[in-house]
Design an enzyme around this catalytic site. Structure first.
Site, PDB file in Angstrom:
ATOM      1  N   SER A  76       0.870  -1.329  -0.039  1.00  0.00           N
ATOM      2  CA  SER A  76      -0.043  -0.069  -0.018  1.00  0.00           C
ATOM      3  C   SER A  76       0.934   1.251   0.094  1.00  0.00           C
ATOM      4  CB  SER A  76      -0.984  -0.074   1.239  1.00  0.00           C
ATOM      5  OG  SER A  76      -1.649   1.447   1.152  1.00  0.00           O
TER       6      SER A  76
ATOM      7  N   HIS B   6      -1.520  -1.122  -4.146  1.00  0.00           N
ATOM      8  CA  HIS B   6      -2.738  -0.770  -3.603  1.00  0.00           C
ATOM      9  C   HIS B   6      -2.489   0.810  -3.348  1.00  0.00           C
ATOM     10  CE1 HIS B   6      -6.091  -1.699  -0.978  1.00  0.00           C
ATOM     11  NE2 HIS B   6      -5.930  -0.849  -0.198  1.00  0.00           N
TER      12      HIS B   6
ATOM     13  N   ASP C  62      -4.849   3.971  -1.892  1.00  0.00           N
ATOM     14  CA  ASP C  62      -5.970   4.470  -0.983  1.00  0.00           C
ATOM     15  C   ASP C  62      -6.361   5.577  -1.099  1.00  0.00           C
ATOM     16  OD1 ASP C  62      -6.277   2.013   0.935  1.00  0.00           O
ATOM     17  OD2 ASP C  62      -4.047   2.318   1.263  1.00  0.00           O
TER      18      ASP C  62
ATOM     19  N   HIS D 184      -8.288   1.518  -3.858  1.00  0.00           N
ATOM     20  CA  HIS D 184      -9.293   1.237  -2.858  1.00  0.00           C
ATOM     21  C   HIS D 184      -9.995   2.740  -2.489  1.00  0.00           C
ATOM     22  CE1 HIS D 184      -9.687   0.208   1.979  1.00  0.00           C
ATOM     23  NE2 HIS D 184     -10.807   0.413   1.223  1.00  0.00           N
TER      24      HIS D 184
ATOM     25  N   MET E 146     -11.904   4.990  -0.253  1.00  0.00           N
ATOM     26  CA  MET E 146     -12.768   5.259   0.951  1.00  0.00           C
ATOM     27  C   MET E 146     -13.311   6.599   0.907  1.00  0.00           C
ATOM     28  SD  MET E 146      -9.628   3.922   3.360  1.00  0.00           S
ATOM     29  CE  MET E 146      -8.607   3.806   2.019  1.00  0.00           C
TER      30      MET E 146
ATOM     31  N   MET F 214     -11.846  -5.274   5.382  1.00  0.00           N
ATOM     32  CA  MET F 214     -10.994  -4.509   6.287  1.00  0.00           C
ATOM     33  C   MET F 214     -10.711  -5.093   7.746  1.00  0.00           C
ATOM     34  SD  MET F 214     -10.149  -1.817   4.594  1.00  0.00           S
ATOM     35  CE  MET F 214      -9.229  -1.091   5.808  1.00  0.00           C
TER      36      MET F 214
ATOM     37  N   GLY G  73      -8.974   4.277   7.149  1.00  0.00           N
ATOM     38  CA  GLY G  73      -8.586   5.894   7.043  1.00  0.00           C
ATOM     39  C   GLY G  73      -7.090   6.025   7.560  1.00  0.00           C
ATOM     40  N   PHE G  74      -6.282   5.004   8.144  1.00  0.00           N
ATOM     41  CA  PHE G  74      -4.992   5.296   8.595  1.00  0.00           C
ATOM     42  C   PHE G  74      -4.247   3.866   8.355  1.00  0.00           C
ATOM     43  CE2 PHE G  74      -8.015   8.121  10.973  1.00  0.00           C
ATOM     44  CZ  PHE G  74      -7.106   9.278  10.837  1.00  0.00           C
ATOM     45  N   GLY G  75      -2.914   4.183   8.140  1.00  0.00           N
ATOM     46  CA  GLY G  75      -2.197   3.068   7.955  1.00  0.00           C
ATOM     47  C   GLY G  75      -1.609   2.889   9.440  1.00  0.00           C
ATOM     48  N   GLY G  76      -0.991   1.674   9.736  1.00  0.00           N
ATOM     49  CA  GLY G  76      -0.113   1.540  11.046  1.00  0.00           C
ATOM     50  C   GLY G  76      -1.000   1.096  12.076  1.00  0.00           C
TER      51      GLY G  76
ATOM     52  N   ASP H 251      -7.003  -6.276   4.262  1.00  0.00           N
ATOM     53  CA  ASP H 251      -6.291  -4.949   4.268  1.00  0.00           C
ATOM     54  C   ASP H 251      -6.456  -4.164   5.764  1.00  0.00           C
ATOM     55  OD1 ASP H 251      -5.293  -2.286   3.653  1.00  0.00           O
ATOM     56  OD2 ASP H 251      -6.736  -1.657   2.532  1.00  0.00           O
ATOM     57  N   GLY H 252      -5.173  -3.990   6.276  1.00  0.00           N
ATOM     58  CA  GLY H 252      -4.963  -3.177   7.642  1.00  0.00           C
ATOM     59  C   GLY H 252      -4.337  -4.295   8.729  1.00  0.00           C
ATOM     60  N   GLY H 253      -3.107  -3.778   9.074  1.00  0.00           N
ATOM     61  CA  GLY H 253      -2.373  -4.435  10.127  1.00  0.00           C
ATOM     62  C   GLY H 253      -1.883  -5.658   9.614  1.00  0.00           C
TER      63      GLY H 253
ATOM     64  N   GLY I 265       1.018  -1.982   4.080  1.00  0.00           N
ATOM     65  CA  GLY I 265       1.520  -0.861   3.945  1.00  0.00           C
ATOM     66  C   GLY I 265       2.882  -0.662   4.907  1.00  0.00           C
TER      67      GLY I 265
HETATM   68  C1  DX5 Z   1      -6.244   1.813   5.678  1.00  0.00           C
HETATM   69  C2  DX5 Z   1      -5.922   1.544   4.225  1.00  0.00           C
HETATM   70  C3  DX5 Z   1      -4.800   0.457   4.132  1.00  0.00           C
HETATM   71  C4  DX5 Z   1      -3.524   1.078   4.735  1.00  0.00           C
HETATM   72  C5  DX5 Z   1      -2.783  -0.363   5.352  1.00  0.00           C
HETATM   73  O1  DX5 Z   1      -7.530   2.703   5.748  1.00  0.00           O
HETATM   74  O2  DX5 Z   1      -7.130   0.861   3.734  1.00  0.00           O
HETATM   75  O3  DX5 Z   1      -4.630   0.126   2.755  1.00  0.00           O
HETATM   76  O4  DX5 Z   1      -2.572   1.315   3.905  1.00  0.00           O
HETATM   77  O5  DX5 Z   1      -1.831   0.025   6.148  1.00  0.00           O
HETATM   78  P1  DX5 Z   1      -1.247  -1.113   7.133  1.00  0.00           P
HETATM   79  O6  DX5 Z   1      -0.591  -1.985   6.409  1.00  0.00           O
HETATM   80  O7  DX5 Z   1      -0.055  -0.068   7.615  1.00  0.00           O
HETATM   81  O8  DX5 Z   1      -2.059  -1.387   8.006  1.00  0.00           O
HETATM   82 ZN    ZN Z   2      -6.625   0.087   1.526  1.00  0.00          ZN
END
Ligand code: DX5
Ligand code: ZN
Length: 214
Positions: free
Chosen positions: A6, A31, A33, A64, A66, A135, A140-143, A173-175, A195
């Site tokens: 991502s 990917h 976002d 993706h 959002m 999801m 909304g956020f990475g990490g 997707d996510g974590g 990501g």
């Molecule tokens: C979050 C995004 C993800 C994000 C994942 O809303 O949809 O694609 O980039 O990030 P990580 O892999 O850091 O959780």
């Molecule tokens: Zn995503």
């Protein structure tokens, strides 16, 4: 298993370099976002970034969305270079129509579901879509930290997709990281989005290789 790093976690000062890294790696998709500050409490990037990356990136563009009212922008995302266009179940009042629009535009159609949305709500559209994006964090956020209940959702979806003998892909997707990747694939995931675990790794190319070997 397909891996989709991502871009959200990439170095935005050096996107050309980040794309080169992905091009030369075993990653399958990129990917992307897109956030509108309404459907999710964050704003990311949009058409200028995606369309400028398109000619220099060899991988499938997995977009993706959002965003609210994604149907207003589907054609623009096609023009910007999206191969897969995923909309959120929770953002679409006329999901079936929106998916038909994406397919008519010549893109693969995906539906994303938030952690609170039951997979069963997708059963009526499963035969017409190319992927389901589960999801495993709130978007909304990475990490963020992976939500364990996602495993049950993936398993339930896998059973239904197999029962109907569909080729619909399950994307998570996510974590996602190297610690849970193998278990996610065992639960039935086809595509892993990562990501932080790729771009913030000390050696992103090595991280991609490790994911592909897991
Ligand atoms: C979050 C995004 C993800 C994000 C994942 O809303 O949809 O694609 O980039 O990030 P990580 O892999 O850091 O959780
Ligand atoms: Zn995503």
């Amino acid at each position: 298993m397909l891996l989709a790093p991502s871009l959200l976690a990439a170095d935005f000062l050096h996107l050309e370099k980040e794309c080169a890294l992905i091009n030369e790696s075993a990653a399958d998709w990129l990917h992307l976002d897109v956030m509108d500050g309404r459907f999710v409490p964050n704003i990311s990037y949009g058409f200028p970034v995606i369309s400028q990356l398109r000619p220099i990136c060899k991988k499938t563009f997995d977009v993706h969305l959002m965003i609210e009212e994604p149907e207003r922008y589907a054609e623009d995302f096609k023009k910007a270079g999206a191969d897969n266009l995923t909309v959120h179940y929770e953002a679409c009042r006329h999901l079936h129509r929106n998916l038909q629009q994406i397919k008519d535009l010549g893109m693969k159609a995906g539906v994303a579901i938030n952690p609170h949305t039951r997979v069963e709500l997708l059963y009526d559209v499963l035969p017409m879509i190319d992927l389901v994006l589960v999801m495993s964090v709130n978007p909304g956020f990475g990490g963020q930290k992976f939500i364990p209940h996602s495993y049950d959702k993936i398993k339930t979806l896998r059973q239904e997709i197999d029962r109907l003998q569909l080729s619909t892909l399950i994307e998570v997707d996510g974590g996602v990281d190297l610690a849970n990747a193998a278990a996610l694939v065992a639960a039935g995931a086809d595509v892993l989005v990562a990501g932080t675990a790729v771009f913030k790794a000390p050696d992103p190319a090595a991280a991609i290789r490790a994911f592909k070997n897991c």
